[in-house]
Scaffold this motif. Structure first.
Motif, mmCIF file in Angstrom:
data_model
loop_
_atom_site.group_PDB
_atom_site.id
_atom_site.type_symbol
_atom_site.label_atom_id
_atom_site.label_comp_id
_atom_site.label_asym_id
_atom_site.label_seq_id
_atom_site.Cartn_x
_atom_site.Cartn_y
_atom_site.Cartn_z
ATOM 1 N N SER A 152 0.731 -1.169 -0.007
ATOM 2 C CA SER A 152 0.010 0.005 0.104
ATOM 3 C C SER A 152 0.669 1.159 -0.071
ATOM 4 O O SER A 152 0.639 2.265 -0.697
ATOM 5 C CB SER A 152 -0.972 -0.017 1.416
ATOM 6 N N LEU A 153 1.866 1.350 0.783
ATOM 7 C CA LEU A 153 2.833 2.342 0.905
ATOM 8 C C LEU A 153 3.523 2.494 -0.420
ATOM 9 O O LEU A 153 3.735 3.736 -0.847
ATOM 10 C CB LEU A 153 3.746 2.150 2.008
ATOM 11 N N LEU A 154 3.977 1.460 -1.044
ATOM 12 C CA LEU A 154 4.732 1.582 -2.267
ATOM 13 C C LEU A 154 3.812 1.975 -3.438
ATOM 14 O O LEU A 154 4.532 2.911 -4.157
ATOM 15 C CB LEU A 154 5.257 0.059 -2.472
ATOM 16 N N ARG A 155 2.599 1.667 -3.581
ATOM 17 C CA ARG A 155 2.023 2.153 -4.431
ATOM 18 C C ARG A 155 1.703 3.622 -4.093
ATOM 19 O O ARG A 155 1.319 4.287 -5.144
ATOM 20 C CB ARG A 155 0.517 1.464 -4.432
ATOM 21 N N ALA A 156 1.471 3.866 -3.254
ATOM 22 C CA ALA A 156 1.347 5.558 -2.592
ATOM 23 C C ALA A 156 2.527 6.371 -3.124
ATOM 24 O O ALA A 156 2.372 7.669 -3.784
ATOM 25 C CB ALA A 156 0.794 5.593 -1.475
ATOM 26 N N LEU A 157 3.634 5.922 -2.859
ATOM 27 C CA LEU A 157 5.122 6.702 -2.899
ATOM 28 C C LEU A 157 5.387 6.406 -4.398
ATOM 29 O O LEU A 157 6.290 7.264 -4.684
ATOM 30 C CB LEU A 157 5.882 6.087 -1.815
ATOM 31 N N VAL B 4 15.840 4.118 -7.347
ATOM 32 C CA VAL B 4 16.003 3.776 -5.834
ATOM 33 C C VAL B 4 15.377 2.344 -5.658
ATOM 34 O O VAL B 4 14.524 1.761 -6.733
ATOM 35 C CB VAL B 4 15.587 4.740 -4.853
ATOM 36 N N GLU B 5 15.812 1.436 -4.727
ATOM 37 C CA GLU B 5 15.129 0.307 -4.224
ATOM 38 C C GLU B 5 13.718 0.474 -3.685
ATOM 39 O O GLU B 5 13.731 0.505 -2.427
ATOM 40 C CB GLU B 5 16.023 -0.558 -3.554
ATOM 41 N N GLN B 6 12.791 0.930 -4.432
ATOM 42 C CA GLN B 6 11.365 1.157 -3.729
ATOM 43 C C GLN B 6 11.026 0.269 -2.847
ATOM 44 O O GLN B 6 10.408 0.869 -1.848
ATOM 45 C CB GLN B 6 10.634 1.423 -5.202
ATOM 46 N N TRP B 7 10.722 -0.947 -3.134
ATOM 47 C CA TRP B 7 10.388 -2.074 -2.412
ATOM 48 C C TRP B 7 11.136 -2.147 -0.858
ATOM 49 O O TRP B 7 10.630 -2.058 0.269
ATOM 50 C CB TRP B 7 10.571 -3.400 -2.656
ATOM 51 N N LEU B 8 12.320 -1.738 -0.876
ATOM 52 C CA LEU B 8 13.355 -1.791 0.381
ATOM 53 C C LEU B 8 12.868 -0.534 1.220
ATOM 54 O O LEU B 8 12.994 -0.802 2.383
ATOM 55 C CB LEU B 8 14.539 -1.897 -0.044
ATOM 56 N N ILE B 9 12.739 0.578 0.470
ATOM 57 C CA ILE B 9 12.251 1.919 1.318
ATOM 58 C C ILE B 9 11.168 1.650 1.910
ATOM 59 O O ILE B 9 10.962 1.980 3.192
ATOM 60 C CB ILE B 9 12.278 2.928 0.131
ATOM 61 N N ALA B 10 10.013 1.124 1.199
ATOM 62 C CA ALA B 10 8.611 1.123 1.583
ATOM 63 C C ALA B 10 8.705 0.072 2.869
ATOM 64 O O ALA B 10 8.062 0.408 3.792
ATOM 65 C CB ALA B 10 7.765 0.585 0.776
#
Length: 196
Positions: free
Chosen positions: A118-123, A131-137
């Motif tokens: 959910s956070l990844l979709r929003a961000l 950037v490593e989007q999944w890792l950040i989320a």
């Protein structure tokens, strides 16, 4: 379900008994077994309800967020709200993560994955594709969950608004710092600006 959730949260899956759940529910053990064929089936039903509660809380919060900082704050607030309003559910999911029962561990992972996705979709629109989007989320969610769990376990000694603001500020500063170090999205402020 409420009696089972309370007992599972208080003493864990292994120590809770169907007899005690039935007694707390005001029904007989045979009636309980008509509804749930095993303690595991009941435990998983309670965990599924906890995941749905978390999903509703997170969906409502992120649906109102606008912009990356607002999204981070909304996610943190939703995790704290869930721990505050549903202490049994939060305790159950935390306990399930370390339970010996693999299906309970999967339910706990599903709750975390729900938050991360959910956070990844929003961000995603606000993050550089480099950037490593999944890792950040995942890291932002882990910080929020850990802080909310500790806040709840220690008796909510600080006001909710203060701990949410502090945790969201920590998450936001970290996110802005990662983006700055990667030279990514110019819409994200530098680390110093994130604190303002």
């Amino acid at each position: 379900m409420a009696a089972a959730a309370g007992l599972f949260a208080a003493c864990g899956y292994r120590a809770a008994t169907m007899a005690e759940i039935a007694c707390r529910s005001g029904i007989s053990k045979p009636v309980l077994y008509k509804a749930f064929s095993s303690k595991l089936e009941l435990y998983l039903a309670v965990l599924d309800e906890a995941v749905r509660d978390l999903e509703e809380s997170l969906g409502a919060a992120l649906g109102r967020a606008d912009g990356p900082r607002s999204i981070v704050t909304a996610m943190v607030a939703a995790v704290f709200d869930f721990a505050d309003r549903n202490p049994r559910s939060a305790a159950l999911l935390a306990g399930a993560a370390v339970a010996e029962e693999p299906s309970a561990q999967r339910a706990a992972r599903r709750a975390t994955e729900l938050c991360v996705d959910s956070l990844l979709r929003a961000l995603a629109p606000h993050l550089s594709p480099r950037v490593e989007q999944w890792l950040i989320a995942a890291e932002l969610v882990a910080i929020a969950q850990s802080c909310a769990r500790d806040w709840a376990i220690t008796g909510k000694q600080l006001p909710r608004a203060d701990v949410v603001a502090t945790t969201a500020g920590l998450c936001w500063a970290g996110l802005a710092g990662i983006e700055l170090n990667r030279g990514a999205d110019p819409r994200l402020p530098a680390v110093g600006a994130a604190r303002n």
